[in-house]
Design an enzyme around this catalytic site. Structure first.
Site, PDB file in Angstrom:
ATOM      1  N   LYS A 250       0.841  -1.209   0.000  1.00 53.23           N
ATOM      2  CA  LYS A 250       0.000   0.000   0.000  1.00 53.23           C
ATOM      3  C   LYS A 250       0.871   1.252   0.000  1.00 53.23           C
ATOM      4  O   LYS A 250       0.604   2.204  -0.736  1.00 53.23           O
ATOM      5  CB  LYS A 250      -0.944  -0.020   1.222  1.00 53.23           C
TER       6      LYS A 250
ATOM      7  N   GLN B 185      -4.523  -1.643   9.728  1.00 52.21           N
ATOM      8  CA  GLN B 185      -4.401  -2.951   9.095  1.00 52.21           C
ATOM      9  C   GLN B 185      -4.955  -4.035  10.029  1.00 52.21           C
ATOM     10  O   GLN B 185      -4.594  -4.102  11.201  1.00 52.21           O
ATOM     11  CB  GLN B 185      -2.923  -3.228   8.732  1.00 52.21           C
TER      12      GLN B 185
ATOM     13  N   ASP C 262     -10.974   2.564   3.917  1.00 50.93           N
ATOM     14  CA  ASP C 262     -11.186   1.112   3.808  1.00 50.93           C
ATOM     15  C   ASP C 262     -12.674   0.805   3.628  1.00 50.93           C
ATOM     16  O   ASP C 262     -13.033  -0.310   3.256  1.00 50.93           O
ATOM     17  CB  ASP C 262     -10.718   0.422   5.102  1.00 50.93           C
TER      18      ASP C 262
HETATM   19  N1  GUN Z   1      -6.643  -7.042   6.322  1.00 49.74           N
HETATM   20  C1  GUN Z   1      -6.958  -7.799   5.237  1.00 49.74           C
HETATM   21  N2  GUN Z   1      -7.503  -7.048   4.256  1.00 49.74           N
HETATM   22  C2  GUN Z   1      -7.529  -5.783   4.729  1.00 49.74           C
HETATM   23  C3  GUN Z   1      -7.974  -4.546   4.178  1.00 49.74           C
HETATM   24  O1  GUN Z   1      -8.484  -4.447   3.042  1.00 49.74           O
HETATM   25  N3  GUN Z   1      -7.826  -3.454   4.974  1.00 49.74           N
HETATM   26  C4  GUN Z   1      -7.298  -3.522   6.231  1.00 49.74           C
HETATM   27  N4  GUN Z   1      -7.219  -2.402   6.944  1.00 49.74           N
HETATM   28  N5  GUN Z   1      -6.876  -4.661   6.769  1.00 49.74           N
HETATM   29  C5  GUN Z   1      -6.998  -5.776   6.018  1.00 49.74           C
END
Ligand code: GUN
Length: 296
Positions: A55, A99, A122
């Site tokens: 990211k 996350q 998100d």
């Molecule tokens: N853990 C697995 N997929 C995601 C996601 O799309 N966003 C976040 N914040 N954590 C995750």
């Protein structure tokens, strides 16, 4: 001869990144500030490190600023919420993600609710989920949004099709089921949402025109479970030991790709399918936030 088409998330995501980069350049020309994504990472779980690393790198590629904020596994819920509150009022930051998963002593619900809906790129906050469900402007969670975009860019018809989703997570299965059934272009599907308690799963998956596998179990879907010409979208990503790769590891999905690809009209690979689309969707949401297009 290969009769199926690959839904190339890597290629499409590069195209979208170029589009975002051009928009960022235009924004900067108008005197606007650079879009800024903040990511909170707790502990040092290998998979989470990798995802957050991707990211941050994607932010760099499109000209966003990014901030990675790390905490030890021992961080308290209070400390984490204080940091979120601080970021919520930081005018330079457009988007904030925490996350997942987070340590068990911290409530995931409380953390998600602490994030300002206006910075929840998100799309996990109940306000964004609710707005999305009602078809109102909202941040749509990255994986379902990425899947829809992939379907759209390959002009795959969804209207009137039977879309079977396996897995009912808050992040993928549940929002995906709502989006696919919405009265919108790239929706209008008849949706069946299957999960661990579904009886006669294969009977249902065999009726799918579009099958979305988001189960979280390696190679769960086999060729007996789909019909000819099905579109298969594989959301799973699992790292397993392999003797055929230099690194000793390989990535596989929730679908037995080699066994069933020949029965499909379209299929996503793992890696290079849904994963890169998830990341560009997060970038898109951050850009929407910087442009104040969802919340003013
Ligand atoms: N853990 C697995 N997929 C995601 C996601 O799309 N966003 C976040 N914040 N954590 C995750």
């Amino acid at each position: 001869m290969q009769n199926y088409k690959i839904l190339d998330g890597k290629k499409i995501s590069e195209e979208i990144k170029n589009e975002i980069k051009a928009e960022v350049n235009n924004l900067l020309l108008t005197g606007a500030k650079r879009p800024h994504l903040a990511a909170i990472l707790i502990g040092n779980d290998g998979a989470s490190e990798t995802y957050v690393g991707h990211k941050v790198k994607a932010c760099e590629q499109v000209g966003f600023k990014s901030s990675l904020i790390r905490f030890d596994n021992s961080v308290s819920e209070h400390e984490l919420i204080q940091k979120i509150i601080e970021i919520n009022s930081d005018k330079d930051i457009d988007g904030l993600i925490v996350q997942l998963p987070i340590p068990a002593h911290i409530s995931e619900e409380k953390i998600i609710e602490a994030i300002s809906p206006a910075k929840d790129v998100d799309g996990f906050h109940p306000i964004n989920i609710g707005r999305m469900a009602l078809g109102m402007p909202a941040y749509i969670s990255a994986t379902p949004q990425g899947i829809l975009e992939l379907i759209r860019r390959y002009t795959i018809e969804t209207s009137g099709k039977h879309c079977v989703i396996v897995g009912r997570s808050n992040i993928v299965g549940k929002p995906m089921s709502i989006l696919m059934s919405q009265k919108k272009s790239y929706g209008n599907a008849t949706v069946t949402l299957c999960h661990s308690q579904t009886k006669n799963l294969s009977e249902i998956t065999k009726q799918a025109d579009i099958l979305i596998a988001a189960i979280g179990q390696p190679e769960f879907i086999n060729s007996e479970m789909i019909k000819e010409n099905c579109v298969v979208i594989d959301v799973g990503i699992h790292r397993i030991k392999s003797e055929s790769t230099k690194s000793g590891w390989k990535l596989i999905g929730d679908v037995k790709f080699d066994e069933l690809a020949h029965k499909c009209s379209y299929i996503t690979p793992v890696p290079g399918g849904v994963g890169p689309m998830t990341i560009v969707s997060l970038l898109k949401n951050t850009l929407l936030s910087a442009k104040k297009e969802i919340f003013i």
